[in-house]
Design a protein around this motif. Structure first.
Motif, short mmCIF file in Angstrom:
data_model
loop_
_atom_site.label_atom_id
_atom_site.label_comp_id
_atom_site.label_asym_id
_atom_site.label_seq_id
_atom_site.Cartn_x
_atom_site.Cartn_y
_atom_site.Cartn_z
N LEU A 93 11.81 3.42 -8.87
CA LEU A 93 11.35 3.85 -7.55
C LEU A 93 11.68 2.79 -6.50
CD1 LEU A 93 9.85 5.88 -5.77
CD2 LEU A 93 7.71 4.70 -6.41
N ALA A 94 11.52 1.52 -6.84
CA ALA A 94 11.81 0.43 -5.91
C ALA A 94 13.28 0.46 -5.48
CB ALA A 94 11.47 -0.92 -6.53
N VAL A 119 0.84 -1.20 0.00
CA VAL A 119 0.00 0.00 0.00
C VAL A 119 0.88 1.25 0.00
CG1 VAL A 119 -1.66 1.34 1.36
CG2 VAL A 119 -2.01 -1.11 1.02
N ALA A 120 1.90 1.28 0.84
CA ALA A 120 2.79 2.44 0.89
C ALA A 120 3.47 2.67 -0.45
CB ALA A 120 3.82 2.26 2.00
N ALA A 151 4.12 5.65 -5.38
CA ALA A 151 4.24 5.64 -6.85
C ALA A 151 3.21 6.56 -7.48
CB ALA A 151 4.09 4.22 -7.38
N ARG A 152 1.99 6.52 -6.97
CA ARG A 152 0.93 7.39 -7.48
C ARG A 152 1.27 8.85 -7.21
NH1 ARG A 152 -4.94 6.49 -5.34
NH2 ARG A 152 -4.77 4.61 -6.60
N ALA A 153 1.75 9.14 -6.00
CA ALA A 153 2.03 10.53 -5.60
C ALA A 153 3.13 11.15 -6.46
CB ALA A 153 2.41 10.59 -4.13
#
Length: 125
Positions: A76-77, A56-57, A62-64
């Protein structure tokens, strides 16, 4: 999004379980806690809950920041992995005398787990 989170959580949980199953003898040699670890329903449930929180985080982050697709999610990961679990594990080596091989074992799990999260969520979009 709920289905994506659940599917991703299951995938990451399975990969992490496989990691520690495969490296179980190493973990047991490096850590008394690893040697004593036995799967139990409450531990499995707690670990799955931790994985859901991670997924969820990561999805919200990722969306933000506007990441979409597998390549962006993997980038990002890698950033998240280096900036959080690696830093925490390095602190445990520096300040708590955790053996470097044990920290590396856990860092490897985090890298594989966060990569799975990135690939599954990135492909889901």
């Amino acid at each position: 999004m709920v289905i994506a989170v659940l599917v991703t959580s299951v995938a990451a949980f399975v990969v992490s379980a496989a990691w520690y199953t495969g490296f179980g003898p190493v973990w047991a040699r490096l850590s008394p806690a690893g040697a004593a670890a036995r799967p139990s329903p409450w531990r499995l449930g707690a670990e799955f809950a931790r994985t859901v929180v991670l997924v969820v985080a990561f999805a919200l982050l990722a969306r933000a920041v506007g990441v979409d697709g597998v390549a962006g999610a993997l980038g990002l990961a890698l950033l998240v992995w280096a900036g959080f679990p690696v830093v925490v594990l390095a602190g445990s080596v520096l300040h708590e005398r955790v053996p470097v091989p044990l920290a590396a074992l856990h860092a490897g799990d985090w890298l594989v787990k966060i990569a799975v999260v990135a690939v599954v969520l990135g492909a889901w979009q």
